[in-house]
Design an enzyme around this catalytic site. Structure first.
Site, PDB file in Angstrom:
ATOM      1  N   HIS A   9      25.785 -32.355  12.505  1.00  0.00           N
ATOM      2  CA  HIS A   9      26.325 -33.146  13.616  1.00  0.00           C
ATOM      3  C   HIS A   9      26.409 -32.323  14.897  1.00  0.00           C
ATOM      4  CE1 HIS A   9      27.578 -36.720  11.276  1.00  0.00           C
ATOM      5  NE2 HIS A   9      27.459 -35.841  10.297  1.00  0.00           N
TER       6      HIS A   9
ATOM      7  N   GLU B 218      22.225  -6.356  14.343  1.00  0.00           N
ATOM      8  CA  GLU B 218      22.481  -4.963  14.697  1.00  0.00           C
ATOM      9  C   GLU B 218      21.446  -4.054  14.020  1.00  0.00           C
ATOM     10  OE1 GLU B 218      26.664  -3.207  15.934  1.00  0.00           O
ATOM     11  OE2 GLU B 218      26.420  -3.104  13.778  1.00  0.00           O
TER      12      GLU B 218
ATOM     13  N   LYS C  29      35.707   4.144   9.972  1.00  0.00           N
ATOM     14  CA  LYS C  29      34.935   5.296   9.492  1.00  0.00           C
ATOM     15  C   LYS C  29      35.206   6.515  10.384  1.00  0.00           C
ATOM     16  CE  LYS C  29      30.028   6.380   8.838  1.00  0.00           C
ATOM     17  NZ  LYS C  29      28.686   5.788   8.782  1.00  0.00           N
TER      18      LYS C  29
ATOM     19  N   LYS D   8      30.112   0.477  25.481  1.00  0.00           N
ATOM     20  CA  LYS D   8      31.388   1.128  25.143  1.00  0.00           C
ATOM     21  C   LYS D   8      31.712   2.210  26.166  1.00  0.00           C
ATOM     22  CE  LYS D   8      30.968   1.331  20.166  1.00  0.00           C
ATOM     23  NZ  LYS D   8      31.001   2.253  19.056  1.00  0.00           N
TER      24      LYS D   8
ATOM     25  N   GLU E 138      39.194  -0.054  19.963  1.00  0.00           N
ATOM     26  CA  GLU E 138      39.926  -1.268  19.590  1.00  0.00           C
ATOM     27  C   GLU E 138      40.846  -1.000  18.395  1.00  0.00           C
ATOM     28  OE1 GLU E 138      36.673  -0.983  20.008  1.00  0.00           O
ATOM     29  OE2 GLU E 138      35.805  -2.726  21.007  1.00  0.00           O
TER      30      GLU E 138
ATOM     31  N   GLY F 217      28.341   1.204   8.769  1.00  0.00           N
ATOM     32  CA  GLY F 217      29.445   0.265   8.926  1.00  0.00           C
ATOM     33  C   GLY F 217      29.129  -1.135   8.422  1.00  0.00           C
ATOM     34  N   ARG F 218      27.974  -1.665   8.832  1.00  0.00           N
ATOM     35  CA  ARG F 218      27.665  -3.057   8.475  1.00  0.00           C
ATOM     36  C   ARG F 218      27.226  -3.215   7.022  1.00  0.00           C
ATOM     37  NH1 ARG F 218      24.563  -1.057  12.385  1.00  0.00           N
ATOM     38  NH2 ARG F 218      22.309  -0.740  12.100  1.00  0.00           N
TER      39      ARG F 218
HETATM   40  C1  G6Q Z   1      28.056  -1.063  12.035  1.00  0.00           C
HETATM   41  C2  G6Q Z   1      28.497  -0.387  13.230  1.00  0.00           C
HETATM   42  C3  G6Q Z   1      29.806  -0.867  13.776  1.00  0.00           C
HETATM   43  C4  G6Q Z   1      31.028  -0.163  13.196  1.00  0.00           C
HETATM   44  C5  G6Q Z   1      32.219  -0.423  14.109  1.00  0.00           C
HETATM   45  C6  G6Q Z   1      33.484   0.202  13.604  1.00  0.00           C
HETATM   46  O1  G6Q Z   1      27.109  -0.743  11.390  1.00  0.00           O
HETATM   47  O2  G6Q Z   1      28.456   0.961  13.008  1.00  0.00           O
HETATM   48  O3  G6Q Z   1      29.990  -2.256  13.653  1.00  0.00           O
HETATM   49  O4  G6Q Z   1      31.270  -0.590  11.896  1.00  0.00           O
HETATM   50  O5  G6Q Z   1      31.922   0.034  15.386  1.00  0.00           O
HETATM   51  O6  G6Q Z   1      33.364   1.579  13.518  1.00  0.00           O
HETATM   52  P1  G6Q Z   1      34.484   2.433  12.818  1.00  0.00           P
HETATM   53  O7  G6Q Z   1      34.534   2.046  11.384  1.00  0.00           O
HETATM   54  O8  G6Q Z   1      34.072   3.865  12.994  1.00  0.00           O
HETATM   55  O9  G6Q Z   1      35.767   2.135  13.513  1.00  0.00           O
END
Ligand code: G6Q
Length: 544
Positions: free
Chosen positions: A382, A351, A205, A510, A211, A265-266
């Site tokens: 198990h 989260e 996003k 971070k 990463e 994001g989630r």
């Molecule tokens: C989810 C968070 C987080 C996000 C990642 C990736 O709700 O915001 O998990 O999706 O940090 O972010 P980017 O899509 O910006 O790389």
């Protein structure tokens, strides 16, 4: 905002808890022949059975009253109306717009977002079609490797869905996921890909996530080394709200898929972040997934609270966390294809509701989001079920199962299902002292050793569970399942008066990583931190 614990229904629940906590579900079932029909809901082929919970008619009525009093209906409407309910980031929360399969406009600041959403879906449809039919790489058949580079919300949803819909994945398309900054992640994936037919989807996003950026640069270097600089435009596409950064990376502007700030994001697998899903299973099936979520959105939006599955799931969670003191919740799918579902839900739930400050800035004086964990049945049986049966903590659990297997082989599925039915029954009913005694006497136990053996073998039962049972894990069913949990999480956030849509805590780690990075230089000793962190960094520098 009236503090949660001041609400009349909360106080009534606290009083009522004292009565219910001593009741055993065994007796509740024995004295109410209608318990199952009273406490279960059918939604199309999906059955939601919540009768194996430590509730009475009165508990249920009180929990629904709490949902009302805490404003669930008001906040539900606010979300669907595009209000900026993510108050700390001043954003609307509109994953429901992404799967709005009706013509109903959904507006943010008076602007209907649906035309843009539909336009992005058309673009996904066209793109996924050309990749699937081979024309993107100009091949008639053979293997195409799709590599999604993204992390967190830009990784977990697509990865879980593609695993869950494996029976629908087109032959010849292999999806890989690179998320971790750990070099072994990208190394293992690239080892399995042919550069000529590998498509990288950079899913970010922000297009600034450390990463994802470093993994994308490594993937870019791999393509350049194998195919030359010119190949970048064909082998990379991006999903991002940060178009300029994607263009600077070398992505063709036509191959950038939009993303909006009102998609968290989630909650983003329904958006263009789902591109890898559309390529893997085809756009029609991706649309079925959206339809499934839309079915539940409509159910959640329209049904009265007492008949509303996600509301009930949420309120049962509140009952256990805030009154019984439960701190965990187990997700137990009896469906191999859902093996990533518990870890996917871990992010969505933990989260979202891992918060301790209310929307108006107060520290809460009650517990919020639970620790989620789980694994597929019967593996979990198990491994960790013992703690659920006889541990000291109350662990509410959701049992999820499919009636029809995608791959019927002999008696496997019936065996699996017999375990599914047996576990929730056993957790509820337990094994009484008398039954254990009779068994042991028959086995020849007596005296002190009999009494000790009895204590170890008694299973108290009274462990609460929900059961979800559906016909088959289709894209539509999966969409329904995910949306049920999303709305459950939403309702719990409303009750706890927290903002379920930000994640400020994770920012801290971070930032610190960026400060520490230059200190990992293999030479100089650091004394910039606490003695533990200094000691660890110095040990690393000594050995690297
Ligand atoms: C989810 C968070 C987080 C996000 C990642 C990736 O709700 O915001 O998990 O999706 O940090 O972010 P980017 O899509 O910006 O790389």
């Amino acid at each position: 905002m009236t503090p949660l614990t001041f609400l009349q229904s909360w106080k009534d629940l606290a009083r009522h808890f004292k009565i219910v906590s001593s009741l055993h579900m065994r007796d509740l079932f024995a004295t109410d022949a209608k318990r199952f029909s009273r406490f279960s809901i059918r939604f199309d082929d999906m059955l939601f059975d919540f009768s194996k919970n430590r509730i009475t008619k009165e508990t249920f009525a009180l929990l629904i009253r709490l949902a009302k009093e805490a404003g669930v209906e008001k906040y539900r409407m606010a979300m669907f109306n595009g209000e900026r309910i993510n108050i700390t980031e001043n954003r609307a929360v509109l994953h429901v717009a992404l799967r709005n399969r009706s013509d109903r406009p959904i507006c943010v600041d008076g602007v209907n977002v649906m035309p843009e959403v539909n336009c992005a879906l058309t673009k996904m449809c066209n793109f996924s079609t050309v990749v699937r039919n081979g024309s993107w790489f100009n091949i008639n058949d053979g293997i195409v490797d799709i590599v999604n580079i993204g992390i967190g919300g830009s990784n977990m949803g697509p990865m879980m869905v593609i695993e869950a819909l494996k029976p629908f994945v087109q032959n010849g398309i292999t999806c890989h996921f690179i998320s971790n900054v750990d070099d072994s992640n990208i190394y293992q994936v690239l080892k399995r890909c042919r550069p000529e037919t590998t498509l990288f989807i950079i899913a970010s996003k922000t297009f600034t996530t450390q990463e994802t950026i470093i993994n994308s640069q490594t993937a870019r270097a791999w393509i350049v080394k194998n195919l030359g600089e010119k190949a970048i435009t064909r082998h990379f596409v991006a999903i991002s709200a940060n178009k300029n950064a994607a263009i600077s990376f070398g992505i063709d502007i036509n191959n950038i898929f939009s993303f909006w700030d009102w998609v968290g994001g989630r909650y983003s697998l329904w958006s263009t972040i789902g591109l890898s899903i559309a390529i893997a299973v085809g756009f029609e099936r991706f649309e079925e997934l959206l339809f499934g979520a839309f079915d539940i959105d409509e159910h959640f939006r329209m049904e009265p609270l007492a008949k509303n599955i996600p509301v009930i799931m949420a309120m049962l969670g509140i009952w256990y966390i805030d009154f019984f003191g439960a701190t965990t919740h187990a997700i137990l799918p009896y469906d191999q294809y859902l093996y990533r579902f518990p870890s996917y839900l871990q992010q969505t739930d933990m989260e979202s509701n891992g918060k301790s400050i209310t929307r108006d800035g107060r520290m809460v004086d009650y517990h919020t989001g639970p620790i989620l964990f789980g694994d597929v049945g019967t593996n979990g049986q198990h491994a960790f079920y013992q703690l659920i049966y006889q541990g000291t903590q109350l662990i509410p659990a959701d049992f999820i199962a499919t009636v029809c297997s995608h791959n019927p082989v002999g008696n496997h599925h019936r065996l699996l299902m017999s375990n599914y039915f047996a576990q929730s029954k056993a957790l509820m009913i337990g094994k009484s002292r008398e039954t254990v005694r009779d068994e042991l006497i028959q086995q020849g136990f007596s005296g002190d050793s009999l009494e000790i053996a009895i204590s170890h073998r008694v299973v108290l039962g009274n462990r609460p569970t929900n059961s979800l049972l559906y016909c088959k894990l289709t894209p539509r069913t999966l969409g329904r399942l995910i949306a049920l949990y999303e709305h459950k999480i939403f309702v719990q956030g409303v009750i706890w008066q927290i903002n379920s849509f930000d994640q400020w805590g994770v920012e801290l780690g971070k930032k610190l990583a960026n400060i520490i990075l230059p200190e990992l230089n293999g030479s100089k000793q650091t004394d910039a931190h606490d003695s533990s962190t200094n000691g660890l960094i110095n040990h690393y520098n000594e050995l690297c």
